[in-house]
Design a protein around this motif. Structure first.
Motif, PDB file in Angstrom:
ATOM      1  N   LEU A 108       0.776  -1.162   0.116  1.00  0.00           N
ATOM      2  CA  LEU A 108      -0.450  -0.159  -0.042  1.00  0.00           C
ATOM      3  C   LEU A 108       1.348   1.048   0.394  1.00  0.00           C
ATOM      4  O   LEU A 108       1.537   1.619   1.126  1.00  0.00           O
ATOM      5  N   PRO A 109       1.779   2.456  -1.144  1.00  0.00           N
ATOM      6  CA  PRO A 109       1.757   3.353  -1.402  1.00  0.00           C
ATOM      7  C   PRO A 109       0.987   4.299  -0.696  1.00  0.00           C
ATOM      8  O   PRO A 109       0.188   4.496   0.017  1.00  0.00           O
ATOM      9  N   ALA A 110       2.100   5.338  -0.325  1.00  0.00           N
ATOM     10  CA  ALA A 110       1.782   6.024   0.813  1.00  0.00           C
ATOM     11  C   ALA A 110       0.804   6.939   0.081  1.00  0.00           C
ATOM     12  O   ALA A 110      -0.573   6.762   1.032  1.00  0.00           O
ATOM     13  N   GLU A 111       0.420   7.046  -0.778  1.00  0.00           N
ATOM     14  CA  GLU A 111      -0.193   8.418  -1.743  1.00  0.00           C
ATOM     15  C   GLU A 111      -1.068   6.836  -2.401  1.00  0.00           C
ATOM     16  O   GLU A 111      -2.522   7.987  -3.017  1.00  0.00           O
ATOM     17  N   GLY A 112      -1.348   6.112  -1.984  1.00  0.00           N
ATOM     18  CA  GLY A 112      -2.645   5.257  -3.022  1.00  0.00           C
ATOM     19  C   GLY A 112      -3.337   4.894  -1.835  1.00  0.00           C
ATOM     20  O   GLY A 112      -3.531   5.760  -0.712  1.00  0.00           O
ATOM     21  N   PRO A 113      -4.663   4.228  -2.195  1.00  0.00           N
ATOM     22  CA  PRO A 113      -6.008   3.918  -1.685  1.00  0.00           C
ATOM     23  C   PRO A 113      -5.315   2.944  -0.308  1.00  0.00           C
ATOM     24  O   PRO A 113      -4.103   2.315  -0.542  1.00  0.00           O
ATOM     25  N   LEU A 114      -5.895   3.510   0.407  1.00  0.00           N
ATOM     26  CA  LEU A 114      -6.039   2.927   2.595  1.00  0.00           C
ATOM     27  C   LEU A 114      -6.507   1.414   1.925  1.00  0.00           C
ATOM     28  O   LEU A 114      -6.209   0.088   2.378  1.00  0.00           O
ATOM     29  N   PHE A 115      -7.932   1.302   1.163  1.00  0.00           N
ATOM     30  CA  PHE A 115      -8.402  -0.105   1.117  1.00  0.00           C
ATOM     31  C   PHE A 115      -8.132  -0.267  -0.360  1.00  0.00           C
ATOM     32  O   PHE A 115      -8.914   0.513  -1.724  1.00  0.00           O
ATOM     33  N   VAL A 116      -8.139  -1.191  -0.730  1.00  0.00           N
ATOM     34  CA  VAL A 116      -7.855  -1.730  -1.739  1.00  0.00           C
ATOM     35  C   VAL A 116      -9.034  -2.997  -2.122  1.00  0.00           C
ATOM     36  O   VAL A 116      -9.323  -3.737  -1.083  1.00  0.00           O
ATOM     37  N   GLY A 117      -9.140  -3.799  -3.285  1.00  0.00           N
ATOM     38  CA  GLY A 117     -10.267  -4.509  -3.890  1.00  0.00           C
ATOM     39  C   GLY A 117      -9.211  -5.537  -4.138  1.00  0.00           C
ATOM     40  O   GLY A 117      -7.819  -5.628  -3.531  1.00  0.00           O
ATOM     41  N   ALA A 118      -9.824  -6.697  -4.544  1.00  0.00           N
ATOM     42  CA  ALA A 118      -9.445  -8.851  -4.132  1.00  0.00           C
ATOM     43  C   ALA A 118      -7.820  -8.423  -4.769  1.00  0.00           C
ATOM     44  O   ALA A 118      -7.308  -9.487  -5.017  1.00  0.00           O
ATOM     45  N   ARG A 119      -8.064  -7.377  -5.721  1.00  0.00           N
ATOM     46  CA  ARG A 119      -6.534  -7.430  -7.540  1.00  0.00           C
ATOM     47  C   ARG A 119      -5.485  -6.201  -7.292  1.00  0.00           C
ATOM     48  O   ARG A 119      -4.753  -6.003  -7.529  1.00  0.00           O
ATOM     49  N   GLY A 120      -6.439  -5.698  -5.841  1.00  0.00           N
ATOM     50  CA  GLY A 120      -4.662  -4.679  -5.946  1.00  0.00           C
ATOM     51  C   GLY A 120      -5.845  -2.695  -5.576  1.00  0.00           C
ATOM     52  O   GLY A 120      -4.763  -2.073  -5.000  1.00  0.00           O
TER      53      GLY A 120
ATOM     54  N   ALA B 205      -8.208   0.417  -6.359  1.00  0.00           N
ATOM     55  CA  ALA B 205      -9.132   1.351  -5.347  1.00  0.00           C
ATOM     56  C   ALA B 205     -10.330   0.373  -4.923  1.00  0.00           C
ATOM     57  O   ALA B 205     -10.808  -0.112  -6.293  1.00  0.00           O
ATOM     58  N   LEU B 206     -10.484   0.331  -3.982  1.00  0.00           N
ATOM     59  CA  LEU B 206     -11.673  -0.362  -3.682  1.00  0.00           C
ATOM     60  C   LEU B 206     -12.990   0.592  -3.925  1.00  0.00           C
ATOM     61  O   LEU B 206     -13.233   1.095  -4.274  1.00  0.00           O
ATOM     62  N   SER B 207     -14.113  -0.570  -4.724  1.00  0.00           N
ATOM     63  CA  SER B 207     -15.920  -0.392  -5.243  1.00  0.00           C
ATOM     64  C   SER B 207     -16.319   0.328  -4.425  1.00  0.00           C
ATOM     65  O   SER B 207     -16.647  -0.558  -3.196  1.00  0.00           O
ATOM     66  N   PRO B 208     -16.681   2.078  -4.493  1.00  0.00           N
ATOM     67  CA  PRO B 208     -18.575   1.388  -3.051  1.00  0.00           C
ATOM     68  C   PRO B 208     -19.241   0.240  -3.358  1.00  0.00           C
ATOM     69  O   PRO B 208     -20.027  -0.251  -2.494  1.00  0.00           O
ATOM     70  N   ARG B 209     -19.549  -0.454  -4.752  1.00  0.00           N
ATOM     71  CA  ARG B 209     -20.711  -0.996  -4.033  1.00  0.00           C
ATOM     72  C   ARG B 209     -20.279  -2.138  -3.619  1.00  0.00           C
ATOM     73  O   ARG B 209     -20.781  -3.266  -3.129  1.00  0.00           O
ATOM     74  N   ILE B 210     -18.490  -2.726  -3.601  1.00  0.00           N
ATOM     75  CA  ILE B 210     -17.938  -3.763  -3.388  1.00  0.00           C
ATOM     76  C   ILE B 210     -18.336  -3.110  -1.766  1.00  0.00           C
ATOM     77  O   ILE B 210     -18.071  -5.433  -1.020  1.00  0.00           O
ATOM     78  N   VAL B 211     -17.949  -2.684  -1.010  1.00  0.00           N
ATOM     79  CA  VAL B 211     -18.799  -1.990   0.660  1.00  0.00           C
ATOM     80  C   VAL B 211     -20.425  -2.901   0.023  1.00  0.00           C
ATOM     81  O   VAL B 211     -20.805  -3.375   0.944  1.00  0.00           O
ATOM     82  N   GLN B 212     -20.830  -1.870   0.021  1.00  0.00           N
ATOM     83  CA  GLN B 212     -22.459  -2.629  -0.087  1.00  0.00           C
ATOM     84  C   GLN B 212     -22.988  -3.660  -0.293  1.00  0.00           C
ATOM     85  O   GLN B 212     -23.654  -4.404   0.295  1.00  0.00           O
ATOM     86  N   LEU B 213     -21.940  -4.630  -1.427  1.00  0.00           N
ATOM     87  CA  LEU B 213     -22.636  -6.152  -1.203  1.00  0.00           C
ATOM     88  C   LEU B 213     -22.499  -6.975   0.097  1.00  0.00           C
ATOM     89  O   LEU B 213     -22.681  -7.838   0.560  1.00  0.00           O
ATOM     90  N   ALA B 214     -21.095  -6.702   0.854  1.00  0.00           N
ATOM     91  CA  ALA B 214     -20.729  -6.472   2.658  1.00  0.00           C
ATOM     92  C   ALA B 214     -22.140  -6.604   2.660  1.00  0.00           C
ATOM     93  O   ALA B 214     -21.757  -7.301   4.294  1.00  0.00           O
ATOM     94  N   MET B 215     -22.734  -5.185   2.974  1.00  0.00           N
ATOM     95  CA  MET B 215     -23.607  -5.076   3.830  1.00  0.00           C
ATOM     96  C   MET B 215     -24.734  -5.740   3.507  1.00  0.00           C
ATOM     97  O   MET B 215     -25.405  -5.856   4.054  1.00  0.00           O
ATOM     98  N   GLN B 216     -25.329  -5.853   2.098  1.00  0.00           N
ATOM     99  CA  GLN B 216     -26.117  -7.042   1.871  1.00  0.00           C
ATOM    100  C   GLN B 216     -25.925  -8.010   1.909  1.00  0.00           C
ATOM    101  O   GLN B 216     -27.161  -9.207   2.923  1.00  0.00           O
ATOM    102  N   HIS B 217     -24.807  -9.265   2.474  1.00  0.00           N
ATOM    103  CA  HIS B 217     -24.167  -9.830   3.413  1.00  0.00           C
ATOM    104  C   HIS B 217     -25.104  -9.810   5.005  1.00  0.00           C
ATOM    105  O   HIS B 217     -24.961 -10.995   5.358  1.00  0.00           O
ATOM    106  N   LEU B 218     -24.182  -8.823   5.606  1.00  0.00           N
ATOM    107  CA  LEU B 218     -24.480  -8.615   6.753  1.00  0.00           C
ATOM    108  C   LEU B 218     -25.867  -8.886   7.250  1.00  0.00           C
ATOM    109  O   LEU B 218     -26.311  -9.037   8.283  1.00  0.00           O
ATOM    110  N   ARG B 219     -26.629  -7.957   6.163  1.00  0.00           N
ATOM    111  CA  ARG B 219     -27.887  -8.198   6.308  1.00  0.00           C
ATOM    112  C   ARG B 219     -28.498  -9.299   5.805  1.00  0.00           C
ATOM    113  O   ARG B 219     -29.419  -9.902   7.470  1.00  0.00           O
TER     114      ARG B 219
END
Length: 311
Positions: A217-229, A231-245
């Motif tokens: 995780l480079p200093a100026e790169g995104p903190l949260f990354v996706g499965a392929r490294g 930037a993490l998409s908001p859609r992935i977080v929404q799907l995670a919350m869907q599983h939690l529901r």
């Protein structure tokens, strides 16, 4: 803008969009949405007036023309909130033309904005919000452990610091609140920055994710990354919350943004100052924050009705 537009209209539209980005400092997504709104309106005018939407044609617009456009959008299934934003974009463009002496904004001012029924935010209970930010809540899923830790860290930030999902995902590795940091600075709507506190348990969740992440995780790169490294998409977080529901039996209103609502509602319920909550949420107007007082009152009345012997 569309290459089919008359030259004078295309030039004026380009100057307006540049003004929004450079002088008003609207976010790129907002500028893109305003450009789309204007394109749709100008395309409608070309058909409605059976003539190119030149600046001369725009100077001759009447409230009736604008109402015809809104009615056409309504027939396409567009809701009141979207129509209200679209009308705001068109008014902004008209005012820009008026300042340059190229058209009048009077026709746009004469049209009323659609009424939007504002529902109350629907927060989660404190127990449900804490469970959503616990990676153990998704232990049965076939996900790599670091991904579960990542999702839990994002959701912990939304609930623990009241961030919008875009604010959390825009954090860089250098801005990560770890190593003893007790706050984080984020950029919110309109490019405004604010500093919000970070609870120790939230910082630990982020540190656990960073330690487990298989990517550099480079200093100026995104903190949260996706499965392929990337930037993490908001859609992935929404799907995670869907599983939690499903895993926690939460209602359909349990979305990532509901964690932000929960942050504000729970703070207010524990005696938090409304002005302080406004600052923490990054609301430009106190009236936006005041909606949470209605949520808290509704919860109190519901508890009264359920528990009081004479209710």
């Amino acid at each position: 803008m569309s290459p089919d537009l008359p030259d004078d209209t295309a030039r004026a539209a380009g100057a307006w969009l540049a003004h929004l980005a450079a002088e008003r400092r609207l976010s790129p997504k907002t500028v893109e949405a305003y450009a789309r709104d204007l394109r749709q309106f100008l395309a409608f005018l070309g058909t409605h007036l059976d003539a190119p939407p030149t600046l001369a044609a725009l100077r001759c617009l009447t409230p009736l023309n604008l109402r015809a456009f809104l009615a056409a959008r309504r027939r396409e299934g567009i809701g009141s909130r979207s129509l209200m934003r679209q009308l705001a974009a068109l008014r902004s463009f008209a005012k820009h033309l008026e300042r340059g002496g190229e058209a009048s904004a009077s026709a746009f001012a004469a049209v009323r904005s659609p009424k939007v029924a504002r529902g109350l935010p629907k927060p989660l209970t404190a127990a449900a919000a804490r469970a959503a930010a616990n990676p153990d809540s998704r232990a049965g899923e076939e996900k790599e452990p670091w991904i579960l830790l990542r999702d839990a860290a994002v959701l912990a930030l939304l609930y623990g610091s009241g961030l919008r999902i875009g604010e959390a995902l825009s954090l860089t590795r250098a801005a990560a609140p770890v190593g003893g940091a007790d706050s984080v600075t984020v950029t919110g709507k309109g490019g405004k920055t604010r500093t919000v506190p970070v609870l120790p348990q939230v910082a630990r969740a982020i540190a656990d994710y960073i330690a487990a992440c298989p990517y550099h995780l480079p200093a100026e790169g995104p903190l949260f990354v996706g499965a392929r490294g990337g930037a993490l998409s908001p859609r992935i977080v929404q799907l995670a919350m869907q599983h939690l529901r499903g895993a926690l039996g939460l209602p359909d209103t349990a979305t990532p943004h509901a964690l932000r609502h929960s942050f504000a509602t729970h703070l207010l319920g524990r005696g938090g100052d409304l002005r302080a909550i406004q600052e923490l949420l990054g609301h430009a107007s106190l009236s936006t924050t005041q909606v949470y007082t209605k949520v808290d009152a509704t919860r109190l009345l519901a508890a009264y009705d359920a528990a009081h012997p004479r209710a």
